[in-house]
Design a protein around this motif. Structure first.
Motif, PDB file in Angstrom:
ATOM      1  N   PRO A  14       0.110 -66.530 -44.761  1.00 52.76           N
ATOM      2  CA  PRO A  14       0.191 -67.230 -46.042  1.00 52.76           C
ATOM      3  C   PRO A  14       1.578 -67.069 -46.663  1.00 52.76           C
ATOM      4  O   PRO A  14       2.217 -66.035 -46.495  1.00 52.76           O
ATOM      5  CB  PRO A  14      -0.864 -66.532 -46.903  1.00 52.76           C
ATOM      6  N   VAL A  15       2.031 -68.085 -47.380  1.00 55.97           N
ATOM      7  CA  VAL A  15       3.361 -68.073 -47.978  1.00 55.97           C
ATOM      8  C   VAL A  15       3.245 -67.571 -49.417  1.00 55.97           C
ATOM      9  O   VAL A  15       2.852 -68.316 -50.294  1.00 55.97           O
ATOM     10  CB  VAL A  15       3.989 -69.488 -47.940  1.00 55.97           C
ATOM     11  N   VAL A  16       3.560 -66.302 -49.622  1.00 53.47           N
ATOM     12  CA  VAL A  16       3.569 -65.736 -50.965  1.00 53.47           C
ATOM     13  C   VAL A  16       5.010 -65.421 -51.327  1.00 53.47           C
ATOM     14  O   VAL A  16       5.846 -65.184 -50.458  1.00 53.47           O
ATOM     15  CB  VAL A  16       2.693 -64.465 -51.062  1.00 53.47           C
ATOM     16  N   GLY A  17       5.292 -65.421 -52.597  1.00 51.29           N
ATOM     17  CA  GLY A  17       6.655 -65.162 -53.031  1.00 51.29           C
ATOM     18  C   GLY A  17       7.067 -63.727 -52.830  1.00 51.29           C
ATOM     19  O   GLY A  17       6.265 -62.801 -52.988  1.00 51.29           O
ATOM     20  N   GLN A  18       8.329 -63.542 -52.475  1.00 52.38           N
ATOM     21  CA  GLN A  18       8.858 -62.202 -52.270  1.00 52.38           C
ATOM     22  C   GLN A  18      10.278 -62.139 -52.810  1.00 52.38           C
ATOM     23  O   GLN A  18      11.077 -63.057 -52.603  1.00 52.38           O
ATOM     24  CB  GLN A  18       8.841 -61.848 -50.794  1.00 52.38           C
ATOM     25  N   VAL A  19      10.580 -61.049 -53.508  1.00 53.44           N
ATOM     26  CA  VAL A  19      11.911 -60.805 -54.059  1.00 53.44           C
ATOM     27  C   VAL A  19      12.419 -59.505 -53.450  1.00 53.44           C
ATOM     28  O   VAL A  19      11.777 -58.470 -53.590  1.00 53.44           O
ATOM     29  CB  VAL A  19      11.856 -60.671 -55.597  1.00 53.44           C
ATOM     30  N   ARG A  20      13.565 -59.572 -52.754  1.00 51.61           N
ATOM     31  CA  ARG A  20      14.134 -58.374 -52.125  1.00 51.61           C
ATOM     32  C   ARG A  20      15.571 -58.202 -52.580  1.00 51.61           C
ATOM     33  O   ARG A  20      16.357 -59.146 -52.533  1.00 51.61           O
ATOM     34  CB  ARG A  20      14.083 -58.487 -50.608  1.00 51.61           C
ATOM     35  N   CYS A  21      15.898 -56.995 -52.998  1.00 48.06           N
ATOM     36  CA  CYS A  21      17.265 -56.672 -53.415  1.00 48.06           C
ATOM     37  C   CYS A  21      17.895 -55.772 -52.370  1.00 48.06           C
ATOM     38  O   CYS A  21      17.240 -54.867 -51.852  1.00 48.06           O
ATOM     39  CB  CYS A  21      17.261 -55.931 -54.756  1.00 48.06           C
ATOM     40  N   SER A  22      19.157 -56.012 -52.058  1.00 46.49           N
ATOM     41  CA  SER A  22      19.886 -55.123 -51.158  1.00 46.49           C
ATOM     42  C   SER A  22      21.257 -54.847 -51.757  1.00 46.49           C
ATOM     43  O   SER A  22      21.898 -55.732 -52.307  1.00 46.49           O
ATOM     44  CB  SER A  22      19.997 -55.725 -49.754  1.00 46.49           C
ATOM     45  N   PHE A  23      21.654 -53.583 -51.630  1.00 51.07           N
ATOM     46  CA  PHE A  23      22.901 -53.149 -52.248  1.00 51.07           C
ATOM     47  C   PHE A  23      23.878 -52.585 -51.233  1.00 51.07           C
ATOM     48  O   PHE A  23      24.883 -52.010 -51.594  1.00 51.07           O
ATOM     49  CB  PHE A  23      22.600 -52.090 -53.319  1.00 51.07           C
ATOM     50  N   GLY A  24      23.598 -52.747 -49.955  1.00 45.49           N
ATOM     51  CA  GLY A  24      24.466 -52.212 -48.923  1.00 45.49           C
ATOM     52  C   GLY A  24      25.766 -52.965 -48.771  1.00 45.49           C
ATOM     53  O   GLY A  24      26.677 -52.533 -48.080  1.00 45.49           O
ATOM     54  N   GLU A  25      25.860 -54.098 -49.391  1.00 44.49           N
ATOM     55  CA  GLU A  25      27.074 -54.903 -49.306  1.00 44.49           C
ATOM     56  C   GLU A  25      27.540 -55.244 -50.710  1.00 44.49           C
ATOM     57  O   GLU A  25      26.805 -55.098 -51.674  1.00 44.49           O
ATOM     58  CB  GLU A  25      26.801 -56.172 -48.491  1.00 44.49           C
ATOM     59  N   ASP A  26      28.769 -55.684 -50.817  1.00 47.95           N
ATOM     60  CA  ASP A  26      29.296 -56.079 -52.111  1.00 47.95           C
ATOM     61  C   ASP A  26      29.637 -57.555 -52.026  1.00 47.95           C
ATOM     62  O   ASP A  26      30.401 -57.942 -51.147  1.00 47.95           O
ATOM     63  CB  ASP A  26      30.539 -55.244 -52.440  1.00 47.95           C
ATOM     64  N   PRO A  27      29.092 -58.418 -52.802  1.00 48.34           N
ATOM     65  CA  PRO A  27      28.252 -58.158 -53.964  1.00 48.34           C
ATOM     66  C   PRO A  27      26.805 -57.825 -53.588  1.00 48.34           C
ATOM     67  O   PRO A  27      26.382 -58.033 -52.448  1.00 48.34           O
ATOM     68  CB  PRO A  27      28.318 -59.478 -54.733  1.00 48.34           C
ATOM     69  N   ALA A  28      26.058 -57.364 -54.588  1.00 48.98           N
ATOM     70  CA  ALA A  28      24.634 -57.112 -54.391  1.00 48.98           C
ATOM     71  C   ALA A  28      23.960 -58.424 -53.993  1.00 48.98           C
ATOM     72  O   ALA A  28      24.437 -59.509 -54.320  1.00 48.98           O
ATOM     73  CB  ALA A  28      24.018 -56.569 -55.678  1.00 48.98           C
ATOM     74  N   ARG A  29      22.856 -58.322 -53.275  1.00 45.50           N
ATOM     75  CA  ARG A  29      22.192 -59.523 -52.766  1.00 45.50           C
ATOM     76  C   ARG A  29      20.719 -59.487 -53.162  1.00 45.50           C
ATOM     77  O   ARG A  29      20.063 -58.467 -53.020  1.00 45.50           O
ATOM     78  CB  ARG A  29      22.339 -59.578 -51.262  1.00 45.50           C
ATOM     79  N   VAL A  30      20.215 -60.629 -53.654  1.00 42.89           N
ATOM     80  CA  VAL A  30      18.801 -60.800 -53.952  1.00 42.89           C
ATOM     81  C   VAL A  30      18.318 -61.961 -53.099  1.00 42.89           C
ATOM     82  O   VAL A  30      18.875 -63.054 -53.165  1.00 42.89           O
ATOM     83  CB  VAL A  30      18.555 -61.106 -55.449  1.00 42.89           C
ATOM     84  N   GLU A  31      17.307 -61.701 -52.272  1.00 43.57           N
ATOM     85  CA  GLU A  31      16.744 -62.744 -51.414  1.00 43.57           C
ATOM     86  C   GLU A  31      15.365 -63.114 -51.926  1.00 43.57           C
ATOM     87  O   GLU A  31      14.499 -62.254 -52.081  1.00 43.57           O
ATOM     88  CB  GLU A  31      16.648 -62.254 -49.973  1.00 43.57           C
TER      89      GLU A  31
END
Length: 113
Positions: A14-31
């Motif tokens: 099923p397609v449910v929404g997901q928010v993932r943050c990653s800080f290992g790179e600059d700039p920060a990334r939100v997928e």
């Protein structure tokens, strides 16, 4: 009342929404991926808290995995932009899916493709 994820027929899983943050790179990334709607509000709140706890920096928001992009997604972007603007940092939206690009275009959000 607990929300149940929306199931799109013919899609596995099923397609449910997901928010993932990653800080290992600059700039920060939100997928963002799946269905981005008000069912993601708790994830959006957590992402805002995590980002606010860090030193202000530019943020890239990747929308490549978005199947549906609703008003809650726009609100998340607007609040993120509002939080970072006073610090001189930016929010860059990249890789919008067709669904996300359509709503971003209609509402006038700038998108870098």
């Amino acid at each position: 009342m607990r929300r149940r994820p929306v199931v799109i027929l013919g899609v596995d899983p099923p397609v449910v929404g997901q928010v993932r943050c990653s800080f290992g790179e600059d700039p920060a990334r939100v997928e963002l991926s799946g269905e981005i709607d008000m069912a993601c509000d708790d994830q959006f709140d957590l992402a805002h808290r995590v980002l606010a706890a860090r030193r202000p920096a530019d943020v890239v928001v990747d929308l490549a995995g978005v199947v549906f992009f609703g008003a809650a997604g726009l609100r998340f972007l607007a609040e993120l932009i509002q939080a970072l603007s006073p610090t001189g940092h930016t929010v860059q939206v990249v890789n919008p899916s067709r669904s996300a690009a359509r709503l971003l275009d209609i509402t006038g959000f700038a998108v870098h493709r």
